[in-house]
Design a protein around this motif. Structure first.
Motif, PDB file in Angstrom:
ATOM      1  N   GLU A 126      -0.756   2.481 -36.836  1.00 38.57           N
ATOM      2  CA  GLU A 126      -0.795   2.382 -38.100  1.00 38.57           C
ATOM      3  C   GLU A 126      -2.291   2.353 -38.630  1.00 38.57           C
ATOM      4  OE1 GLU A 126       1.006  -0.908 -41.136  1.00 38.57           O
ATOM      5  OE2 GLU A 126      -0.121  -1.856 -39.577  1.00 38.57           O
ATOM      6  N   TRP A 175      -1.182   8.226 -40.706  1.00 36.37           N
ATOM      7  CA  TRP A 175      -0.399   7.810 -39.534  1.00 36.37           C
ATOM      8  C   TRP A 175       1.097   8.212 -39.761  1.00 36.37           C
ATOM      9  CZ3 TRP A 175       3.647   4.120 -39.648  1.00 36.37           C
ATOM     10  CH2 TRP A 175       3.512   3.180 -40.603  1.00 36.37           C
ATOM     11  N   ARG A 176       1.641   7.932 -40.857  1.00 39.97           N
ATOM     12  CA  ARG A 176       2.978   8.215 -41.351  1.00 39.97           C
ATOM     13  C   ARG A 176       3.576   9.860 -41.253  1.00 39.97           C
ATOM     14  NH1 ARG A 176       5.802   4.134 -43.560  1.00 39.97           N
ATOM     15  NH2 ARG A 176       4.755   2.458 -44.484  1.00 39.97           N
ATOM     16  N   TYR A 180       3.472  -4.214 -32.615  1.00 40.81           N
ATOM     17  CA  TYR A 180       3.223  -3.526 -33.670  1.00 40.81           C
ATOM     18  C   TYR A 180       3.202  -4.322 -34.796  1.00 40.81           C
ATOM     19  CZ  TYR A 180       5.901   0.111 -30.809  1.00 40.81           C
ATOM     20  OH  TYR A 180       6.257   0.849 -29.865  1.00 40.81           O
ATOM     21  N   PRO A 181       2.243  -4.063 -35.609  1.00 39.71           N
ATOM     22  CA  PRO A 181       2.280  -4.561 -37.233  1.00 39.71           C
ATOM     23  C   PRO A 181       3.629  -4.423 -38.135  1.00 39.71           C
ATOM     24  CG  PRO A 181       0.206  -3.367 -36.878  1.00 39.71           C
ATOM     25  CD  PRO A 181       1.288  -2.959 -35.702  1.00 39.71           C
ATOM     26  N   ALA A 182       4.141  -5.300 -38.921  1.00 42.67           N
ATOM     27  CA  ALA A 182       5.360  -5.183 -39.589  1.00 42.67           C
ATOM     28  C   ALA A 182       5.500  -3.850 -40.064  1.00 42.67           C
ATOM     29  CB  ALA A 182       5.457  -6.296 -40.730  1.00 42.67           C
ATOM     30  N   GLU A 183       4.733  -3.194 -40.854  1.00 43.15           N
ATOM     31  CA  GLU A 183       4.941  -1.872 -41.492  1.00 43.15           C
ATOM     32  C   GLU A 183       5.300  -0.871 -40.506  1.00 43.15           C
ATOM     33  OE1 GLU A 183       2.983   0.592 -45.194  1.00 43.15           O
ATOM     34  OE2 GLU A 183       1.884  -0.741 -43.803  1.00 43.15           O
ATOM     35  N   LEU A 184       4.608  -0.913 -39.197  1.00 37.07           N
ATOM     36  CA  LEU A 184       4.901   0.078 -38.379  1.00 37.07           C
ATOM     37  C   LEU A 184       6.122  -0.228 -37.621  1.00 37.07           C
ATOM     38  CD1 LEU A 184       3.968   2.490 -36.446  1.00 37.07           C
ATOM     39  CD2 LEU A 184       2.389   0.723 -35.176  1.00 37.07           C
ATOM     40  N   GLU A 185       6.316  -1.609 -37.163  1.00 35.10           N
ATOM     41  CA  GLU A 185       7.573  -1.825 -36.635  1.00 35.10           C
ATOM     42  C   GLU A 185       8.814  -1.313 -37.633  1.00 35.10           C
ATOM     43  OE1 GLU A 185      10.684  -3.044 -34.555  1.00 35.10           O
ATOM     44  OE2 GLU A 185       8.556  -3.197 -33.690  1.00 35.10           O
ATOM     45  N   ALA A 186       8.777  -1.427 -38.594  1.00 35.07           N
ATOM     46  CA  ALA A 186       9.858  -1.144 -39.836  1.00 35.07           C
ATOM     47  C   ALA A 186       9.984   0.617 -39.707  1.00 35.07           C
ATOM     48  CB  ALA A 186       9.624  -1.453 -41.190  1.00 35.07           C
ATOM     49  N   GLU A 187       8.836   1.381 -39.495  1.00 34.29           N
ATOM     50  CA  GLU A 187       8.935   2.608 -39.381  1.00 34.29           C
ATOM     51  C   GLU A 187       9.464   3.090 -38.260  1.00 34.29           C
ATOM     52  OE1 GLU A 187       8.509   6.379 -41.148  1.00 34.29           O
ATOM     53  OE2 GLU A 187       7.576   4.390 -41.951  1.00 34.29           O
ATOM     54  N   SER A 194      11.436   1.348 -36.015  1.00 36.48           N
ATOM     55  CA  SER A 194      12.938   0.483 -35.673  1.00 36.48           C
ATOM     56  C   SER A 194      14.020   1.591 -36.060  1.00 36.48           C
ATOM     57  CB  SER A 194      13.029  -0.617 -36.234  1.00 36.48           C
ATOM     58  OG  SER A 194      12.996  -0.614 -37.797  1.00 36.48           O
TER      59      SER A 194
END
Length: 221
Positions: A124, A129-130, A150-157, A159
């Motif tokens: 992230e 990064w996206r 993973y930070p929450a935003e990265l985990e969501a991406e 998963s």
């Protein structure tokens, strides 16, 4: 003098890319790369030495030395080659630029970016990064003791992108994430450099050809 070596490849053949400082390259890099190459069953596995890493503030060895050591380390290994584009690029080396450049020449072929779990945990913080997910698949190497953090935003991406098998990565050019287990090595480039600075031998931590080179060039001493 150029150290790039290319393997012959079909137009849609997948490419695996393994980036790092490689200062110096050692068996921890080489063994895990071999394991991932075999797990993926790819014939085009490229080591990508960093040019000017944006996340690293301390000095690294000159590119010519890191390229020479890497070339010595992978000599004669089928499917292994070196991609020099980050070394040759001026300014900071951002992975998203490297992948975009590679994608332009590979069209729809799968690109697989190989990284350790520690690097994946900080994805992230990477530049744009996206966009990495639109350019390549990720293969995350998990060593014993590694954990996902993973930070929450990265985990969501991540998963929603997980692939169940390595074969799934070949069905699309980019966008999936696959975690693979690799052998753990208690070897680091930093430890090798420290040993040499103390006058100790790092033999059996890296190939003899690389050790001979860095001694002949008085690197790290």
């Amino acid at each position: 003098m150029r150290f790039v070596r290319r393997v012959s490849r079909a137009s849609n053949q997948p490419v695996a890319l393994f980036g790092g400082i490689f200062d110096p390259v050692h068996y921890g890099h080489l063994r895990t790369a071999l394991e991932v190459r075999d797990l993926l069953e790819v014939d085009d596995f490229r080591f990508l030495p960093a040019g000017t890493p944006p996340h690293r503030t301390n000095q690294v060895s000159h590119a010519c030395h890191r390229l020479a050591m890497l070339s010595l380390a992978i000599a004669g290994v089928d499917g292994f080659s070196i991609d020099e584009q980050e070394i040759n690029r001026e300014g900071p080396s951002f992975m998203v630029d490297t992948l975009a450049n590679l994608r332009a020449g590979l069209e729809s072929a799968p690109i697989i970016l190989v990284m350790g779990q520690d690097s994946a945990n900080t994805l992230e913080s990477w530049h744009h990064w996206r966009q990495v997910f639109s350019l390549a698949h990720l293969v995350i190497m998990s060593r014993p003791g590694d954990r996902e953090d993973y930070p929450a935003e990265l985990e969501a991406e991540i998963s929603g992108r997980r692939a169940d098998t390595c074969k799934q990565l070949f069905k699309a050019p980019a966008g999936m994430v696959r975690k693979v287990d690799v052998t753990g090595f208690s070897i680091s480039s930093r430890n090798i450099r420290a040993k040499l600075m103390r006058g100790e031998s790092p033999r059996f931590m890296l190939p003899d050809a690389v050790l001979d080179y860095l001694r002949n060039q008085s690197l790290y001493s």
